[in-house]
Design an enzyme around this catalytic site. Structure first.
Site, PDB file in Angstrom:
ATOM      1  N   ASN A 172       0.872  -1.176   0.000  1.00  0.00           N
ATOM      2  CA  ASN A 172       0.000   0.000   0.000  1.00  0.00           C
ATOM      3  C   ASN A 172       0.912   1.229   0.000  1.00  0.00           C
ATOM      4  O   ASN A 172       1.521   1.547   1.018  1.00  0.00           O
ATOM      5  CB  ASN A 172      -0.881  -0.050   1.264  1.00  0.00           C
ATOM      6  CG  ASN A 172      -1.703   1.211   1.456  1.00  0.00           C
ATOM      7  OD1 ASN A 172      -1.774   2.062   0.570  1.00  0.00           O
ATOM      8  ND2 ASN A 172      -2.324   1.339   2.612  1.00  0.00           N
ATOM      9  N   LYS A 203       0.108   4.234  -0.138  1.00  0.00           N
ATOM     10  CA  LYS A 203      -0.513   5.403   0.506  1.00  0.00           C
ATOM     11  C   LYS A 203      -0.295   6.641  -0.382  1.00  0.00           C
ATOM     12  O   LYS A 203      -0.307   6.516  -1.600  1.00  0.00           O
ATOM     13  CB  LYS A 203       0.032   5.571   1.925  1.00  0.00           C
ATOM     14  CG  LYS A 203      -0.106   4.265   2.740  1.00  0.00           C
ATOM     15  CD  LYS A 203       0.178   4.405   4.196  1.00  0.00           C
ATOM     16  CE  LYS A 203       0.011   3.051   4.881  1.00  0.00           C
ATOM     17  NZ  LYS A 203       0.201   3.104   6.327  1.00  0.00           N
ATOM     18  N   HIS A 242      -9.273   0.896   5.602  1.00  0.00           N
ATOM     19  CA  HIS A 242      -7.954   1.154   6.199  1.00  0.00           C
ATOM     20  C   HIS A 242      -8.126   2.127   7.369  1.00  0.00           C
ATOM     21  O   HIS A 242      -8.915   3.067   7.290  1.00  0.00           O
ATOM     22  CB  HIS A 242      -7.007   1.743   5.151  1.00  0.00           C
ATOM     23  CG  HIS A 242      -5.581   1.722   5.621  1.00  0.00           C
ATOM     24  ND1 HIS A 242      -5.099   2.627   6.518  1.00  0.00           N
ATOM     25  CD2 HIS A 242      -4.562   0.867   5.347  1.00  0.00           C
ATOM     26  CE1 HIS A 242      -3.828   2.346   6.780  1.00  0.00           C
ATOM     27  NE2 HIS A 242      -3.488   1.273   6.073  1.00  0.00           N
ATOM     28  N   GLU A 284      -6.445   4.501   8.439  1.00  0.00           N
ATOM     29  CA  GLU A 284      -6.186   5.919   8.148  1.00  0.00           C
ATOM     30  C   GLU A 284      -7.438   6.581   7.568  1.00  0.00           C
ATOM     31  O   GLU A 284      -7.737   7.731   7.853  1.00  0.00           O
ATOM     32  CB  GLU A 284      -4.981   6.049   7.202  1.00  0.00           C
ATOM     33  CG  GLU A 284      -3.680   5.803   7.958  1.00  0.00           C
ATOM     34  CD  GLU A 284      -2.550   5.240   7.110  1.00  0.00           C
ATOM     35  OE1 GLU A 284      -2.637   5.278   5.874  1.00  0.00           O
ATOM     36  OE2 GLU A 284      -1.581   4.751   7.715  1.00  0.00           O
ATOM     37  N   GLU A 329      -4.696  -5.006  10.898  1.00  0.00           N
ATOM     38  CA  GLU A 329      -3.711  -3.938  11.053  1.00  0.00           C
ATOM     39  C   GLU A 329      -3.963  -3.211  12.377  1.00  0.00           C
ATOM     40  O   GLU A 329      -4.764  -2.264  12.419  1.00  0.00           O
ATOM     41  CB  GLU A 329      -3.813  -2.936   9.902  1.00  0.00           C
ATOM     42  CG  GLU A 329      -3.456  -3.504   8.556  1.00  0.00           C
ATOM     43  CD  GLU A 329      -2.930  -2.436   7.599  1.00  0.00           C
ATOM     44  OE1 GLU A 329      -1.921  -2.704   6.939  1.00  0.00           O
ATOM     45  OE2 GLU A 329      -3.513  -1.336   7.526  1.00  0.00           O
ATOM     46  N   GLY A 386       2.847   2.213  10.833  1.00  0.00           N
ATOM     47  CA  GLY A 386       3.730   3.363  10.638  1.00  0.00           C
ATOM     48  C   GLY A 386       4.468   3.778  11.898  1.00  0.00           C
ATOM     49  O   GLY A 386       5.053   4.857  11.956  1.00  0.00           O
ATOM     50  N   SER A 438       4.048  -2.154  10.353  1.00  0.00           N
ATOM     51  CA  SER A 438       5.502  -2.172  10.523  1.00  0.00           C
ATOM     52  C   SER A 438       6.147  -3.522  10.170  1.00  0.00           C
ATOM     53  O   SER A 438       7.079  -3.965  10.823  1.00  0.00           O
ATOM     54  CB  SER A 438       5.886  -1.745  11.944  1.00  0.00           C
ATOM     55  OG  SER A 438       5.398  -0.442  12.204  1.00  0.00           O
TER      56      SER A 438
HETATM   57  P1  13P Z   1       3.453   0.314   7.679  1.00  0.00           P
HETATM   58  O1  13P Z   1       3.965  -0.978   7.094  1.00  0.00           O
HETATM   59  O2  13P Z   1       4.161   1.515   7.164  1.00  0.00           O
HETATM   60  O3  13P Z   1       3.368   0.241   9.183  1.00  0.00           O
HETATM   61  O4  13P Z   1       1.939   0.491   7.165  1.00  0.00           O
HETATM   62  C1  13P Z   1       1.078  -0.584   7.212  1.00  0.00           C
HETATM   63  C2  13P Z   1      -0.161  -0.223   6.507  1.00  0.00           C
HETATM   64  O5  13P Z   1      -0.912   0.638   6.927  1.00  0.00           O
HETATM   65  C3  13P Z   1      -0.469  -0.913   5.242  1.00  0.00           C
HETATM   66  O6  13P Z   1      -1.764  -0.655   4.835  1.00  0.00           O
END
Ligand code: 13P
Length: 251
Positions: free
Chosen positions: A6, A8, A92, A94, A164, A170, A205
């Site tokens: 992803n 982002k 997601h 976010e 997640e 992140g 992560s």
């Molecule tokens: P990270 O691997 O940067 O922690 O992000 C995970 C994520 O949100 C994938 O959708």
């Protein structure tokens, strides 16, 4: 196994070009792992074109559940399919937090994805607060239930679930393999007999250094990568870790 990157809100045409060239240059065929990349909407045509000859699929990062109309800035499932997507991420954390997407809205997105022939990757995850309060399992069960109630259990034979934990996304703070396995087993349990074949990804992560230990857990079927998918070496290493674990061959 399935590994999904992803991206982002990262990249430019030039950066994507360089990243994908680097991935393709060092790619070795994988027998037991499906791979997909989810770039920002505007780069879908570029990424689809660059990956058209190879085994890497493409997905959207979200979709609007409506068919068309006055929804400024939005993208429909039909548009994603039109652009060559196979997958689409829904729910997601976010977007749940920053775009105020509710469980019900996520359920509508899930339905719209399938209606348009896309495979939804349904993200669920608990906050740090919920985990500390011992409510992680309740939080996940609730997020899943709304979608299961709307779509039916059967719909999950053409869907992927991604666990997640918000506190791991992140932050560099990965869930331990035990923590992830425990939640994945719980998630599988919500799907009755269908759970056995459900693909459940872990995200938060994931790095080249911890991928093998996560993939080695029996209920972890792959990863949803954020940061690590923006680096060709890490992305390839994680895809190869999945292959190693899936085939039982260490390189
Ligand atoms: P990270 O691997 O940067 O922690 O992000 C995970 C994520 O949100 C994938 O959708």
């Amino acid at each position: 196994m399935l590994v999904v990157g992803n991206w982002k809100m990262n990249g430019t045409a030039a950066v994507n070009n360089q990243l994908l060239q680097a991935i393709l240059a060092d790619w070795s065929p994988l027998r037991c792992v499906d791979v997909a990349i989810c770039p920002p909407f505007v780069y879908l045509p570029q990424v689809v074109e660059m990956l058209s000859e190879g085994p890497i699929n493409v997905g959207g990062q979200s979709l609007n559940p409506r068919v068309n109309g006055a929804f400024t800035g939005e993208v429909s499932g039909e548009m994603l399919l039109d652009c060559g997507c196979r997958y689409v991420i829904v729910g997601h954390n976010e977007r749940r937090r920053m775009q105020a997407e509710t469980d019900l809205y996520v359920a509508e997105q899930f339905l719209a994805a399938q209606k348009n022939g896309l495979i939804p990757i349904l993200c669920v995850g608990e906050s740090e607060q919920a985990r500390e309060a011992g409510q992680a399992f309740d939080a996940i069960a609730k997020q899943l239930k709304v979608v299961i109630d709307a779509a039916g259990l059967e719909a999950f034979s053409h869907a992927v679930v991604a666990y997640e934990p918000i506190w791991a996304v992140g932050t560099g703070k990965t869930a331990t393999p035990d923590q992830a396995q425990e939640m994945h087993t719980f998630i599988r349990g919500q799907f009755g007999a269908l759970g056995k074949n459900l693909v459940i990804l872990y995200g938060g992560s994931v790095k080249a250094s911890n991928a093998v230990s996560l993939f080695a857990e029996s209920d972890i079927d792959g990863a949803l990568l954020g940061g690590a998918s923006l680096n060709a070496e890490d992305f390839i290493a994680i895809c190869q870790s999945a292959e190693q674990v899936a085939t039982g061959v260490t390189q």
